[in-house]
Design a protein around this motif. Sequence first.
Motif: not given
Length: 403
Positions: A282-288, A350-357
Amino acid sequence: MTALTLAACGSSGGGSGGDKNTLSLVAADYGTGPANTSQKYWQGIADAFHKANPDIKVNVKVVSWNDIDNQVKTAVQNKKYPDIIEGNYYANYAEEGLLYKADDVLSNPGNQVQAFVKLGTYKGAQYGMPFTTSSRTLFYNKKLFQQAGITSAPQTWDDVKADALKIKALGKIGYGLPLGSEEAQAESLLWMLGNGGGYTDSSGKFTIDSPQNVETFQYLKGLVKSGATEPNPGSKNRTDLWKQFAQGQIGMINGSPALIPIIRDGKVLQDSDWTSVPIVGKTGPLTSTLGVCDFVSAFKNGGGKKQASIKKFLDFAFKDQYQVQFDKEYSLLPATTSAVNALSSDKTFAPFLKALPNAVLYPIANTNWSNVNAKIQQTIGTAVTGDPKSVLQNIQATAEKGS
């Protein structure tokens, strides 16, 4: 006939006829046809394992995703247990005391991606062993953005709406919103996360009709009404909209690595014509982001006499080479830390792996999730054309009924 074949994989309390050196494996098919059926993948592992362990044989049975859950449930009800299963659900079988714990049949359970280990845990013990994973990002068509005069990726929901309407003015679909029965639960959760919501709270209690989730679907209803999406999202499935994105007909859509081969097979967009970025909130990109995981589970057949053979096979099947092979074949992500490291330099993954944790997961350890998931798939699409609050309250009622 398939159900009968599956049931025949095991015998009452003994799987595979009770022979401790003969294992039955039932797995989901991730392929799109005979050329890449998962039967070939698992048979290759079984053959290599048998060559290294000639005293142990693994019989492989691969079943369509549409059928596997019901067929395994039927086999279990008839006490015809397979020895090993790979698929979605394990919690109900753990609840019934039918499964081995992960550390009973896997030598190095600590190598599994920890974000998903909790998801494989029932009442403090791990029974589901993560085998393959996936995560989501927002894909967008760079060519359409350029034609529409959009100079940067969307950061907020309002950006998504504004950009989608500019793309609509080109005669295309601005944002693809798949709320049909195939995977409405995924698209819905991604939007809920963007407003601080989700399916459960931190204690695991279902909160589907929370104020945040109601507000989210009120926003989506307005997005649909504005014409920024395709008409009638509740009748549109992910696969169909992904194909339309691949044909250059949609500006933005949430996707997983599995969208990439669809784009390439479509032969319309070059790799330079699209990109993916973090999910927009809603207010910005998600970190999860949404993380999805499928599990391997092992049944306690034959009074435990198969445990050693199962452990040998699973240690073999979880090798990095087979994790990477599976993920490259089906555009998925690894479930072991060592395989994640092996793929981390791959620019596609890589972009998808970065989000996994930081992945947020479906609450599949809740034994009522299968009923709630079905209700979401069947009805949540009506929230963007009807009354969002009443639709979410109806789903919440199903969640509470089984809790």
